[in-house]
Write a protein that holds these residues in place. Sequence first.
Motif, PDB file in Angstrom:
ATOM      1  N   GLY A 186       0.820  -1.216   0.000  1.00 10.81           N
ATOM      2  CA  GLY A 186       0.000   0.000   0.000  1.00 10.81           C
ATOM      3  C   GLY A 186       0.844   1.252   0.000  1.00 10.81           C
ATOM      4  O   GLY A 186       0.511   2.245  -0.661  1.00 10.81           O
ATOM      5  N   ARG A 187       1.976   1.215   0.729  1.00  9.48           N
ATOM      6  CA  ARG A 187       2.878   2.367   0.769  1.00  9.48           C
ATOM      7  C   ARG A 187       3.509   2.606  -0.602  1.00  9.48           C
ATOM      8  O   ARG A 187       3.644   3.753  -1.050  1.00  9.48           O
ATOM      9  N   VAL A 188       3.892   1.542  -1.293  1.00  9.55           N
ATOM     10  CA  VAL A 188       4.473   1.678  -2.634  1.00  9.55           C
ATOM     11  C   VAL A 188       3.466   2.323  -3.586  1.00  9.55           C
ATOM     12  O   VAL A 188       3.809   3.226  -4.364  1.00  9.55           O
ATOM     13  N   GLU A 225      -3.009  -1.580  -9.489  1.00  7.56           N
ATOM     14  CA  GLU A 225      -3.272  -0.653  -8.384  1.00  7.56           C
ATOM     15  C   GLU A 225      -2.432   0.612  -8.544  1.00  7.56           C
ATOM     16  O   GLU A 225      -2.915   1.730  -8.283  1.00  7.56           O
ATOM     17  N   ILE A 226      -1.184   0.449  -8.968  1.00  9.38           N
ATOM     18  CA  ILE A 226      -0.332   1.615  -9.196  1.00  9.38           C
ATOM     19  C   ILE A 226      -0.868   2.444 -10.360  1.00  9.38           C
ATOM     20  O   ILE A 226      -0.946   3.681 -10.280  1.00  9.38           O
ATOM     21  N   ILE A 250       7.831  -3.853  -9.971  1.00  7.65           N
ATOM     22  CA  ILE A 250       6.570  -4.230 -10.617  1.00  7.65           C
ATOM     23  C   ILE A 250       6.755  -5.477 -11.459  1.00  7.65           C
ATOM     24  O   ILE A 250       5.932  -6.405 -11.418  1.00  7.65           O
ATOM     25  N   ASN A 251       7.846  -5.546 -12.220  1.00  9.87           N
ATOM     26  CA  ASN A 251       8.146  -6.727 -13.020  1.00  9.87           C
ATOM     27  C   ASN A 251       8.337  -7.960 -12.136  1.00  9.87           C
ATOM     28  O   ASN A 251       7.937  -9.079 -12.496  1.00  9.87           O
ATOM     29  N   GLU A 252       8.918  -7.763 -10.959  1.00  9.52           N
ATOM     30  CA  GLU A 252       9.098  -8.869 -10.024  1.00  9.52           C
ATOM     31  C   GLU A 252       7.758  -9.453  -9.590  1.00  9.52           C
ATOM     32  O   GLU A 252       7.642 -10.677  -9.392  1.00  9.52           O
TER      33      GLU A 252
END
Length: 365
Positions: free
Chosen positions: A157-159, A216-217, A188-190
Amino acid sequence: MSALFEPLTLRSLTIPNRIWMAPMCQYSAADHGPDMGVPTDWHFAHLAARAVGGVGLILTEATAVSPEGRISPVDLGLWNDRQVEAFRRITSFLEANGAVPGVQLAHAGRKASTDRPWRGGGPVGPEAHGWTTVAPSPLPFAEGYPTPHEVTTDDIGRVVRDFAAAAQRALAAGFKVVEIHGAHGYLINEFLSPHSNHRTDEYGGSFENRTRLALEIVDAVRAVWPEELPLFFRISATDWLTENPQDAREGWTADDTVRFAKELAAHGVDLLDTSTGGNAPDATIPTAPGYQVPFAARVHDETGLPVAAVGLITDAHQAEEVVSSGRADAVLLGRELLRNPYWPLQAAAALGLPPRRPAQYGRAA
């Protein structure tokens, strides 16, 4: 006429041509103190030269949404107002000289806290202003890399909030395009790839779960980014694992990319910047000129989403063919623009067009 030099309009923004500068880290910011992550005179000169050289869209290097999101301690960031002020000087100059300023927002995940490449590029610790890295699962990127901290749902959520806050700062800094970095083995790719995401909660396992963080991002950034301005997403179209018959490991595939591109479009992404690789350091990757263009072409053909192609595009006629054939809507040049900031001016001449030189350089015609 040249397709390469045709303007491209995305939402209400018109980009003057289809020759764009890919994000390339410069490893030239302060690594600690109040100027950490702040653009310097080097960044100004580096980006300004490509605007003078005729590039239509200039994307900054991967710009971290938080201190721990940097690839190296000397990377740029957009987590405070001091960084915003320094970027304003750059974006103002780029626009005044005919280029659209764009920023790539990133979190490096388990590939963070590394040294400058000319000093070896390996992981660094606190003695060199390094930090503990994070990832979807506690899996080191490669031999010699530390085991990252597995992010909790609170961390996730923090990211997401960090990306949204950085997008707001990008607008205040004068950027007209935001690109979310979802490629090259960064955070994100991870999450996207089963090679690096071994989670068993709502962010791991199924395709829907592994793509949850990225969407979400995207939603959080789109909510704060103006409706009239475009949002890009950079993706690694393949990890070069599943699609290699000699490699038994499971990874993110071109089929996944096409499926995900449709989701991104539905969530407000306007263009897919299509790269490959970066999540498995020992994957076998081809190096032929234009080797990544077919992935962009497939997304374009099967989804209708605008795409940009990247990867060993070096010749004006090669770039013209990529765009004129409809395989991509634009080309992103990286190392070729490092070698030659005036590549667009020379490409125009090679294609029989008058170059768009600055007025100050008029006598060079």
